[in-house]
Design an enzyme around this catalytic site. Sequence first.
Site, PDB file in Angstrom:
ATOM      1  N   THR A 117       1.038  -1.315  -0.079  1.00 12.02           N
ATOM      2  CA  THR A 117      -0.039   0.055   0.084  1.00 12.02           C
ATOM      3  C   THR A 117       0.726   1.301   0.066  1.00 12.02           C
ATOM      4  OG1 THR A 117      -1.814  -1.186   1.324  1.00 12.02           O
ATOM      5  CG2 THR A 117      -1.840   1.217   1.427  1.00 12.02           C
TER       6      THR A 117
ATOM      7  N   ASN B 204      -5.701  -8.840  -7.995  1.00  9.24           N
ATOM      8  CA  ASN B 204      -5.968  -9.781  -6.759  1.00  9.24           C
ATOM      9  C   ASN B 204      -7.371 -10.505  -6.457  1.00  9.24           C
ATOM     10  OD1 ASN B 204      -6.344  -6.813  -6.563  1.00  9.24           O
ATOM     11  ND2 ASN B 204      -7.387  -7.376  -4.760  1.00  9.24           N
TER      12      ASN B 204
ATOM     13  N   GLN C  36       0.606  -8.826  -6.656  1.00  8.65           N
ATOM     14  CA  GLN C  36       0.090 -10.270  -6.752  1.00  8.65           C
ATOM     15  C   GLN C  36       0.952 -11.162  -8.044  1.00  8.65           C
ATOM     16  OE1 GLN C  36      -2.340 -11.825  -5.071  1.00  8.65           O
ATOM     17  NE2 GLN C  36      -3.067 -10.333  -3.907  1.00  8.65           N
TER      18      GLN C  36
ATOM     19  N   SER D 132       5.047  -6.453  -2.467  1.00 11.43           N
ATOM     20  CA  SER D 132       4.862  -6.771  -0.997  1.00 11.43           C
ATOM     21  C   SER D 132       5.354  -8.170  -0.357  1.00 11.43           C
ATOM     22  CB  SER D 132       3.330  -6.538  -0.818  1.00 11.43           C
ATOM     23  OG  SER D 132       3.131  -7.015   0.554  1.00 11.43           O
TER      24      SER D 132
ATOM     25  N   HIS E 259       4.334  -9.947   2.048  1.00 15.40           N
ATOM     26  CA  HIS E 259       3.528 -10.823   2.681  1.00 15.40           C
ATOM     27  C   HIS E 259       2.856 -11.755   1.793  1.00 15.40           C
ATOM     28  CE1 HIS E 259      -0.761  -9.324   2.849  1.00 15.40           C
ATOM     29  NE2 HIS E 259       0.105  -8.010   2.531  1.00 15.40           N
TER      30      HIS E 259
ATOM     31  N   CYS F 215     -17.833  -6.228   3.348  1.00 16.54           N
ATOM     32  CA  CYS F 215     -18.775  -5.626   4.183  1.00 16.54           C
ATOM     33  C   CYS F 215     -18.632  -4.352   4.513  1.00 16.54           C
ATOM     34  CB  CYS F 215     -18.908  -6.381   5.490  1.00 16.54           C
ATOM     35  SG  CYS F 215     -19.458  -8.348   5.180  1.00 16.54           S
TER      36      CYS F 215
END
Length: 401
Positions: A83, A161, A195, A215, A217, A341
């Site tokens: 990010t 992603n 990704q 990234s 992770h 959500c």
Amino acid sequence: MATTLQEVDTASQIIYLDHAATTPVREEVLDAMLPYFSEAFGNPSSLYAIAGESRNAIDEARSRVASVLNCRTSEVVFTGGGTEADNMAVKGVASTFDEPGDIVISEIEHHAIIHTAEQLEKDGHHVITVPVDRYGVVKPTDVSSRLGDSDAVVSIMFANNEVGAVNDIPEIARLAKEHGRKTGKNVVVHTDAVQASGKLSLDVKTLGVDLLSLSAHKIHGPKGVGVLYVRRGIKLEALIAGGGQERQRRSGTENVPGIVGMGMALALAENERQQFCQRTRELRDHFLAAVTERVSGVVVNNHPQNSLPHIAHISIPGLEGEPMLLGLDFKGVCASSGSACSSASVEPSHVLIGMGMSYELAAGSLRFSFGKDSREEDVQYAVNALSEVVGQLRGMPSMTA
Ligand code: PLP
């Protein structure tokens, strides 16, 4: 024989099929990182010997990353994640423009890019959003044809992603640069390759980009560390002011263990890339074939060719993602849905809506993403679990009025 919801003992069986969300830190990476939390804890900016150890470790990690990207070590900036790298790329370049410029992004970018572009719009820059086809792929001429007579940052993701769609970044970059040359404007090309790492070649010379985000992770490295490749000569304003670390580009005492983990994770992911792709593609294809056979009405949303090998993205008409995920979780299967959500309502994903999918199909979508340690048994278990969850939900009276 398929298990039933009542028979489930989640503690005994976790089938993790959400590797596009994050991955566990692998042993080799953790081993490489551990000394830098304790005995080799020196601040890389200090002058004594243990600080030198930290500096050397950062240099080594930078070399590993540069070798995967086929770039100079001076072009690698370590960040606090994907990010931050995305923000740094787009805001950092836009801030160097004399006049407000164009920020050209696709409809299916990660929110790290979309929300960054929205912030820049408030500062007077003009955001141009390029559409995608039904699989989430950007047509390169749709990018270049939208460039005008202003300086521009073009930020198109290498791989998506959610659905795994892969874009033709070399062609997008070539056409955008050509436009810049013709108009005499500064057109800077960034790609979010978060990704794509470990799945596609990240050779920046072949990609033709000026900036590229990564990234750790997503490739069995630690969370909270990433990379921004910044091609030599690209003007970039720093987002974070301070002690001038990372050649004035990203101030703050370096996250030494994280950086070491990033370098190691990327080097290993690159070494194993072919094998990873072959293995996960087989698992994914088997999963899709089995799900299509076992669950009636399933729609496969992956691009038949231009898709990351490890992501299976499906929609189940008439059902919603969240209850399916809860049912799967109850059976020990971790997957994700294309819905986010927000308060009481479930918003369908902007990616799926951007692909032209109906709200109904988007709401009933699920992503299963395989990893280097996923097994054939996991595929079978997940298909059984999904088929049963869908059967149970279809047998229930509709909860929506
Ligand atoms: N870009 C893409 C395409 C991603 O998938 C992600 C993470 O999900 C990010 C950026 C953000 O990376 P990070 O989680 O390291 O901030």
